[in-house]
Write a protein that holds these residues in place. Structure first.
Motif, PDB file in Angstrom:
ATOM      1  N   LEU A 164       0.829  -1.198   0.000  1.00  0.00           N
ATOM      2  CA  LEU A 164       0.000   0.000   0.000  1.00  0.00           C
ATOM      3  C   LEU A 164       0.866   1.251   0.000  1.00  0.00           C
ATOM      4  O   LEU A 164       1.790   1.377   0.818  1.00  0.00           O
ATOM      5  CB  LEU A 164      -0.894   0.037   1.244  1.00  0.00           C
ATOM      6  CG  LEU A 164      -2.066  -0.928   1.332  1.00  0.00           C
ATOM      7  CD1 LEU A 164      -2.753  -0.765   2.691  1.00  0.00           C
ATOM      8  CD2 LEU A 164      -3.057  -0.699   0.218  1.00  0.00           C
ATOM      9  N   SER A 165       0.561   2.175  -0.877  1.00  0.00           N
ATOM     10  CA  SER A 165       1.196   3.495  -0.840  1.00  0.00           C
ATOM     11  C   SER A 165       0.371   4.383   0.083  1.00  0.00           C
ATOM     12  O   SER A 165      -0.246   5.367  -0.332  1.00  0.00           O
ATOM     13  CB  SER A 165       1.294   4.083  -2.251  1.00  0.00           C
ATOM     14  OG  SER A 165       2.190   3.324  -3.027  1.00  0.00           O
ATOM     15  N   ALA A 166       0.350   3.994   1.347  1.00  0.00           N
ATOM     16  CA  ALA A 166      -0.401   4.713   2.373  1.00  0.00           C
ATOM     17  C   ALA A 166       0.117   4.280   3.730  1.00  0.00           C
ATOM     18  O   ALA A 166       0.627   3.161   3.893  1.00  0.00           O
ATOM     19  CB  ALA A 166      -1.900   4.424   2.269  1.00  0.00           C
ATOM     20  N   ASN A 167      -0.018   5.149   4.710  1.00  0.00           N
ATOM     21  CA  ASN A 167       0.332   4.820   6.082  1.00  0.00           C
ATOM     22  C   ASN A 167      -0.539   3.658   6.565  1.00  0.00           C
ATOM     23  O   ASN A 167      -1.723   3.573   6.236  1.00  0.00           O
ATOM     24  CB  ASN A 167       0.127   6.054   6.967  1.00  0.00           C
ATOM     25  CG  ASN A 167       0.464   5.788   8.415  1.00  0.00           C
ATOM     26  OD1 ASN A 167      -0.376   5.312   9.166  1.00  0.00           O
ATOM     27  ND2 ASN A 167       1.680   6.103   8.811  1.00  0.00           N
ATOM     28  N   TYR A 168       0.043   2.766   7.360  1.00  0.00           N
ATOM     29  CA  TYR A 168      -0.657   1.544   7.739  1.00  0.00           C
ATOM     30  C   TYR A 168      -1.937   1.818   8.531  1.00  0.00           C
ATOM     31  O   TYR A 168      -2.877   1.015   8.497  1.00  0.00           O
ATOM     32  CB  TYR A 168       0.273   0.621   8.521  1.00  0.00           C
ATOM     33  CG  TYR A 168       0.547   1.031   9.943  1.00  0.00           C
ATOM     34  CD1 TYR A 168      -0.170   0.474  11.002  1.00  0.00           C
ATOM     35  CD2 TYR A 168       1.537   1.967  10.250  1.00  0.00           C
ATOM     36  CE1 TYR A 168       0.079   0.842  12.305  1.00  0.00           C
ATOM     37  CE2 TYR A 168       1.792   2.342  11.553  1.00  0.00           C
ATOM     38  CZ  TYR A 168       1.069   1.778  12.583  1.00  0.00           C
ATOM     39  OH  TYR A 168       1.313   2.150  13.881  1.00  0.00           O
ATOM     40  N   GLU A 169      -2.028   2.949   9.237  1.00  0.00           N
ATOM     41  CA  GLU A 169      -3.238   3.224  10.006  1.00  0.00           C
ATOM     42  C   GLU A 169      -4.434   3.472   9.090  1.00  0.00           C
ATOM     43  O   GLU A 169      -5.584   3.271   9.498  1.00  0.00           O
ATOM     44  CB  GLU A 169      -3.020   4.403  10.944  1.00  0.00           C
ATOM     45  CG  GLU A 169      -2.054   4.085  12.087  1.00  0.00           C
ATOM     46  CD  GLU A 169      -1.995   5.186  13.118  1.00  0.00           C
ATOM     47  OE1 GLU A 169      -3.056   5.497  13.703  1.00  0.00           O
ATOM     48  OE2 GLU A 169      -0.891   5.726  13.352  1.00  0.00           O
TER      49      GLU A 169
END
Length: 361
Positions: free
Chosen positions: A152-157
């Motif tokens: 994912l190109s996103a913070n894990y939260e």
């Protein structure tokens, strides 16, 4: 842009066990993976244990994973220093003497339920943390499981937000799991047991859901549930069940899933998932179709949605955006609050539970 809420992923690493990979990924070959902004190289030693070292030679900082494995040692591919599984340099090709300071950091590793778990923060905090239970992975036959990985190109939260609020199914998964509208007939509640969160849906008197795979007649009426358990930092167990209306749950058709996220950097994440099936997937075309369905749901539906939402905060801190509260999203918000408590505590412990239970509908 990297959001200020996370800062450096290494500096903000949660003192809990992180999923580093599947057990079957670890063998003779070196496996390099960036975990919480830390370059890590892993391999399975001759005794069967997994070794995890910082993937950086202390001489000129070349990745050890670009070197070669020689028995239970790694030889750096730049100048030939060799390191054992404890991180100690054991051979210098230029002299008999081992250079002072020639060692690399190692990481505690545990294996359970076919998962490799790694401790990325202060080892002094390790005794207070337990591994989440995903026993179904070892008690369910291999031909009754599908597994996958998504980056994912996103913070894990933000991945946790998605998984702890399953109301998104009807809108995000129109090409895979959605279409029955049963989520709107359900009730939702969030409860907390110390650090463990539960975000559960109960949907009585509905048509058989898709996971039953035709095992109930189309005109049957079932009670359907989605029970999600969360453990810090982002390990989730989802039980998807259905039973004939009014009958006990243990008579029903149940599938089990793991959804585990590990930060790669402060704005990218590893997303590991696995699911059992209601029946053995012994027919290769059927098994391939089931795997394709999950790949579509996670890679083509969840992934672009989460990434687009994350980009849209344009580097801002989550709470400063003043997110609207819908009630059904209480699970993800509660998980964020628990992580905040862990970060603030010097021992990485949640000092006090939030309100015990929250009913959103």
């Amino acid at each position: 842009m990297i959001p200020r809420v996370a800062g450096s992923a290494e500096g903000q690493v949660i003192p809990r066990w992180h999923m580093a990979g599947w057990s079957e990924e670890l063998g003779e070959q070196l496996l390099a993976r960036r975990l919480a902004d830390q370059p890590v190289v892993m391999f399975r030693a001759a005794n069967g244990n997994v070794a995890a070292l910082r993937d950086r030679c202390p001489h000129r900082f070349a990745p050890l994973s670009r070197g070669t494995r020689e028995g239970d040692t790694i030889r750096c591919g730049y100048h030939g220093l060799s390191f054992d599984s404890t991180g100690q340099c054991v051979h210098n090709p230029f002299a008999a003497q081992i250079p002072k300071g020639a060692f690399v950091r190692t990481y505690p590793v545990r294996e359970q339920d076919g998962i490799v778990w790694i401790w990325l923060s202060d080892p002094a905090l390790m005794d207070s943390a337990v591994l989440p239970d995903f026993g179904f992975l070892t008690t369910t036959a291999a031909n009754q499981q599908v597994r996958g990985y998504t980056r994912l190109s996103a913070n894990y939260e933000y991945g946790t937000d998605n998984l702890m609020d399953l109301s998104h199914i009807e809108f995000v998964h129109r090409g895979s799991f959605a279409g029955q509208g049963v989520i709107f007939a359900g009730t939702h509640k969030v409860r907390q047991e110390r650090e463990t969160l539960h975000s559960d849906w109960w949907m009585p008197n509905v048509a058989p859901p898709g996971h039953t795979m035709g095992l109930y007649p189309p005109n049957a009426i079932t009670d359907h549930w989605l029970d999600m358990r969360w453990n810090a930092p982002a390990s989730m167990y989802l039980q998807i069940g259905a039973t004939l209306a009014g009958r006990p749950r243990d008579e029903g058709i149940i599938v089990h899933q793991i959804h585990a996220l590990c930060p790669e950097t402060s704005d990218t994440s590893h997303y590991f998932w696995a699911s059992t099936a209601a029946v053995p997937l012994t027919d290769p075309p059927v098994a391939a179709a089931v795997k394709a369905l999950f790949d579509k749901a996670f890679d083509e539906e969840d992934k672009p949605t989460i990434e687009a939402a994350y980009r849209n905060i344009e580097g801002g801190e989550f709470w400063e955006q003043k997110p609207v509260f819908l009630g059904v999203d209480a699970g993800g918000l509660r998980a964020r609050r628990v992580l905040e408590q862990i970060r603030k505590s010097s021992r990485g412990l949640v000092e006090a539970a939030l309100p015990e239970e929250f009913h959103s509908r």
